[in-house]
Design a protein around this motif. Structure first.
Motif, PDB file in Angstrom:
ATOM      1  N   LYS A  50      52.735  34.732  35.813  1.00  0.00           N
ATOM      2  CA  LYS A  50      51.893  34.494  36.988  1.00  0.00           C
ATOM      3  C   LYS A  50      52.078  35.617  38.000  1.00  0.00           C
ATOM      4  N   ILE A  51      50.937  36.110  38.499  1.00  0.00           N
ATOM      5  CA  ILE A  51      50.946  37.098  39.578  1.00  0.00           C
ATOM      6  C   ILE A  51      50.009  36.602  40.680  1.00  0.00           C
ATOM      7  N   VAL A  52      50.224  37.127  41.879  1.00  0.00           N
ATOM      8  CA  VAL A  52      49.283  36.917  42.972  1.00  0.00           C
ATOM      9  C   VAL A  52      49.084  38.249  43.667  1.00  0.00           C
ATOM     10  N   TRP A  53      47.905  38.427  44.222  1.00  0.00           N
ATOM     11  CA  TRP A  53      47.677  39.593  45.076  1.00  0.00           C
ATOM     12  C   TRP A  53      46.850  39.193  46.280  1.00  0.00           C
ATOM     13  N   LEU A  54      47.196  39.825  47.380  1.00  0.00           N
ATOM     14  CA  LEU A  54      46.555  39.570  48.654  1.00  0.00           C
ATOM     15  C   LEU A  54      45.290  40.407  48.735  1.00  0.00           C
ATOM     16  N   ASN A  55      44.148  39.732  48.795  1.00  0.00           N
ATOM     17  CA  ASN A  55      42.864  40.412  48.851  1.00  0.00           C
ATOM     18  C   ASN A  55      42.491  40.592  50.320  1.00  0.00           C
ATOM     19  N   LEU A  56      42.409  41.826  50.745  1.00  0.00           N
ATOM     20  CA  LEU A  56      42.130  42.153  52.134  1.00  0.00           C
ATOM     21  C   LEU A  56      40.630  42.323  52.363  1.00  0.00           C
ATOM     22  N   THR A  57      40.197  42.145  53.594  1.00  0.00           N
ATOM     23  CA  THR A  57      38.799  42.304  53.963  1.00  0.00           C
ATOM     24  C   THR A  57      38.314  43.695  53.577  1.00  0.00           C
ATOM     25  N   GLY A  58      37.162  43.750  52.946  1.00  0.00           N
ATOM     26  CA  GLY A  58      36.564  45.013  52.550  1.00  0.00           C
ATOM     27  C   GLY A  58      35.062  44.942  52.699  1.00  0.00           C
ATOM     28  N   SER A  59      34.404  46.011  52.302  1.00  0.00           N
ATOM     29  CA  SER A  59      32.959  46.104  52.476  1.00  0.00           C
ATOM     30  C   SER A  59      32.194  45.161  51.565  1.00  0.00           C
ATOM     31  N   GLY A  60      32.803  44.715  50.492  1.00  0.00           N
ATOM     32  CA  GLY A  60      32.184  43.753  49.585  1.00  0.00           C
ATOM     33  C   GLY A  60      33.221  42.738  49.143  1.00  0.00           C
ATOM     34  N   ASN A  61      32.775  41.789  48.305  1.00  0.00           N
ATOM     35  CA  ASN A  61      33.681  40.746  47.821  1.00  0.00           C
ATOM     36  C   ASN A  61      33.314  40.402  46.383  1.00  0.00           C
ATOM     37  N   GLU A  62      33.190  41.445  45.577  1.00  0.00           N
ATOM     38  CA  GLU A  62      32.767  41.267  44.189  1.00  0.00           C
ATOM     39  C   GLU A  62      33.740  40.406  43.397  1.00  0.00           C
ATOM     40  N   THR A  63      35.029  40.649  43.570  1.00  0.00           N
ATOM     41  CA  THR A  63      36.032  39.883  42.825  1.00  0.00           C
ATOM     42  C   THR A  63      35.884  38.402  43.118  1.00  0.00           C
ATOM     43  N   GLY A  64      35.746  38.066  44.400  1.00  0.00           N
ATOM     44  CA  GLY A  64      35.592  36.666  44.777  1.00  0.00           C
ATOM     45  C   GLY A  64      34.373  36.026  44.132  1.00  0.00           C
ATOM     46  N   ALA A  65      33.258  36.712  44.144  1.00  0.00           N
ATOM     47  CA  ALA A  65      32.029  36.180  43.546  1.00  0.00           C
ATOM     48  C   ALA A  65      32.156  36.062  42.031  1.00  0.00           C
ATOM     49  N   HIS A  66      32.705  37.078  41.400  1.00  0.00           N
ATOM     50  CA  HIS A  66      32.821  37.059  39.942  1.00  0.00           C
ATOM     51  C   HIS A  66      33.713  35.926  39.456  1.00  0.00           C
ATOM     52  N   LEU A  67      34.844  35.712  40.149  1.00  0.00           N
ATOM     53  CA  LEU A  67      35.774  34.685  39.679  1.00  0.00           C
ATOM     54  C   LEU A  67      35.205  33.278  39.786  1.00  0.00           C
ATOM     55  N   LEU A  68      34.231  33.068  40.646  1.00  0.00           N
ATOM     56  CA  LEU A  68      33.558  31.770  40.689  1.00  0.00           C
ATOM     57  C   LEU A  68      32.649  31.575  39.480  1.00  0.00           C
ATOM     58  N   LYS A  69      32.191  32.669  38.900  1.00  0.00           N
ATOM     59  CA  LYS A  69      31.301  32.617  37.732  1.00  0.00           C
ATOM     60  C   LYS A  69      32.070  32.700  36.411  1.00  0.00           C
ATOM     61  N   ASN A  70      33.160  33.471  36.421  1.00  0.00           N
ATOM     62  CA  ASN A  70      33.904  33.741  35.192  1.00  0.00           C
ATOM     63  C   ASN A  70      35.337  34.087  35.600  1.00  0.00           C
ATOM     64  N   THR A  71      36.299  33.338  35.156  1.00  0.00           N
ATOM     65  CA  THR A  71      37.679  33.485  35.633  1.00  0.00           C
ATOM     66  C   THR A  71      38.469  34.610  34.956  1.00  0.00           C
ATOM     67  N   ARG A  72      37.859  35.317  34.039  1.00  0.00           N
ATOM     68  CA  ARG A  72      38.559  36.437  33.386  1.00  0.00           C
ATOM     69  C   ARG A  72      38.856  37.537  34.392  1.00  0.00           C
ATOM     70  N   MET A  73      40.022  38.122  34.278  1.00  0.00           N
ATOM     71  CA  MET A  73      40.354  39.260  35.127  1.00  0.00           C
ATOM     72  C   MET A  73      41.337  40.158  34.379  1.00  0.00           C
ATOM     73  N   THR A  74      41.196  41.453  34.601  1.00  0.00           N
ATOM     74  CA  THR A  74      42.128  42.442  34.077  1.00  0.00           C
ATOM     75  C   THR A  74      42.658  43.247  35.257  1.00  0.00           C
ATOM     76  N   ILE A  75      43.953  43.473  35.259  1.00  0.00           N
ATOM     77  CA  ILE A  75      44.590  44.321  36.268  1.00  0.00           C
ATOM     78  C   ILE A  75      45.238  45.480  35.532  1.00  0.00           C
ATOM     79  N   MET A  76      45.043  46.688  36.047  1.00  0.00           N
ATOM     80  CA  MET A  76      45.595  47.879  35.400  1.00  0.00           C
ATOM     81  C   MET A  76      46.427  48.690  36.392  1.00  0.00           C
ATOM     82  N   PHE A  77      47.581  49.109  35.919  1.00  0.00           N
ATOM     83  CA  PHE A  77      48.458  50.029  36.649  1.00  0.00           C
ATOM     84  C   PHE A  77      48.572  51.305  35.821  1.00  0.00           C
ATOM     85  N   CYS A  78      48.622  52.450  36.483  1.00  0.00           N
ATOM     86  CA  CYS A  78      48.834  53.742  35.822  1.00  0.00           C
ATOM     87  C   CYS A  78      50.022  54.433  36.473  1.00  0.00           C
ATOM     88  N   ALA A  79      50.873  55.025  35.658  1.00  0.00           N
ATOM     89  CA  ALA A  79      51.972  55.822  36.203  1.00  0.00           C
ATOM     90  C   ALA A  79      51.433  57.207  36.533  1.00  0.00           C
TER      91      ALA A  79
END
Length: 181
Positions: A50-79
């Motif tokens: 389990k992870i959590v991330w704090l979503n800060l105010t931005g110019s859009g809210n695509e993640t919020g809208a998408h997760l209401l339609k489809n709960t799939r999510m991918t998070i990527m980190f690069c070194a």
């Protein structure tokens, strides 16, 4: 080379904690795919799945809208510094708003931020590493303070008005429910 795991190892958690940026990918069943870069100290590993991330105010809210339609999510980190690696976390995510149970519990894990609009909670079901041999070296200079400074200057009431004007729908017209009671 790459590995697939069912959980976040201690070594991978340390890797995550040392990264300065991560990328979030979401998509509704139709419409556009969204990939968002995220920074600041806004990511926490709660446990091995389990992870959590704090979503800060931005110019859009695509993640919020998408997760209401489809709960799939991918998070990527690069070194971008040190040993090469790309790390992807796959799973199902949900949005926690200020009105939701659990929001304040997770919010306490982060430094106070006036622009905090949502917390994304994700159950990780697949962890994948890959080499990252083609990712360039980039030196971290410092965190940008622009967003946080803007949020403080606006204050909570003006930020809520901003959400009303800019964060209630995705670019494809999907609702985000950010202000729904």
């Amino acid at each position: 080379m790459g590995k697939k795991l069912n959980f976040i190892t201690t070594e991978l958690q340390e890797f995550i904690e040392n990264q300065k940026i991560f990328f979030v990918g979401t998509a509704a069943t139709d419409g556009r795919v969204n990939i968002s870069p995220k920074g600041t100290d806004s990511f926490r590993v709660i446990n091995k799945n389990k992870i959590v991330w704090l979503n800060l105010t931005g110019s859009g809210n695509e993640t919020g809208a998408h997760l209401l339609k489809n709960t799939r999510m991918t998070i990527m980190f690069c070194a971008f510094e040190g040993k090469t690696m790309i790390l992807r976390l796959y799973g199902e995510a949900k949005i926690l708003h200020k009105r939701d149970d659990g929001f304040s519990q997770f919010l306490s894990l982060f430094t106070e931020n006036v622009g905090a609009r949502q917390i994304i909670e994700m159950e990780v079901d697949l962890v994948q590493t890959s080499c990252g041999f083609a990712v360039p070296f980039m030196n971290f200079k410092e965190e940008r303070t622009t967003l946080n400074n803007w949020a403080v200057k606006q204050g909570e009431d003006i930020i809520e008005e901003y959400w009303k004007n800019r964060n209630t729908q995705s670019i494809d017209g999907f609702e985000t429910n950010i202000l729904e009671d």
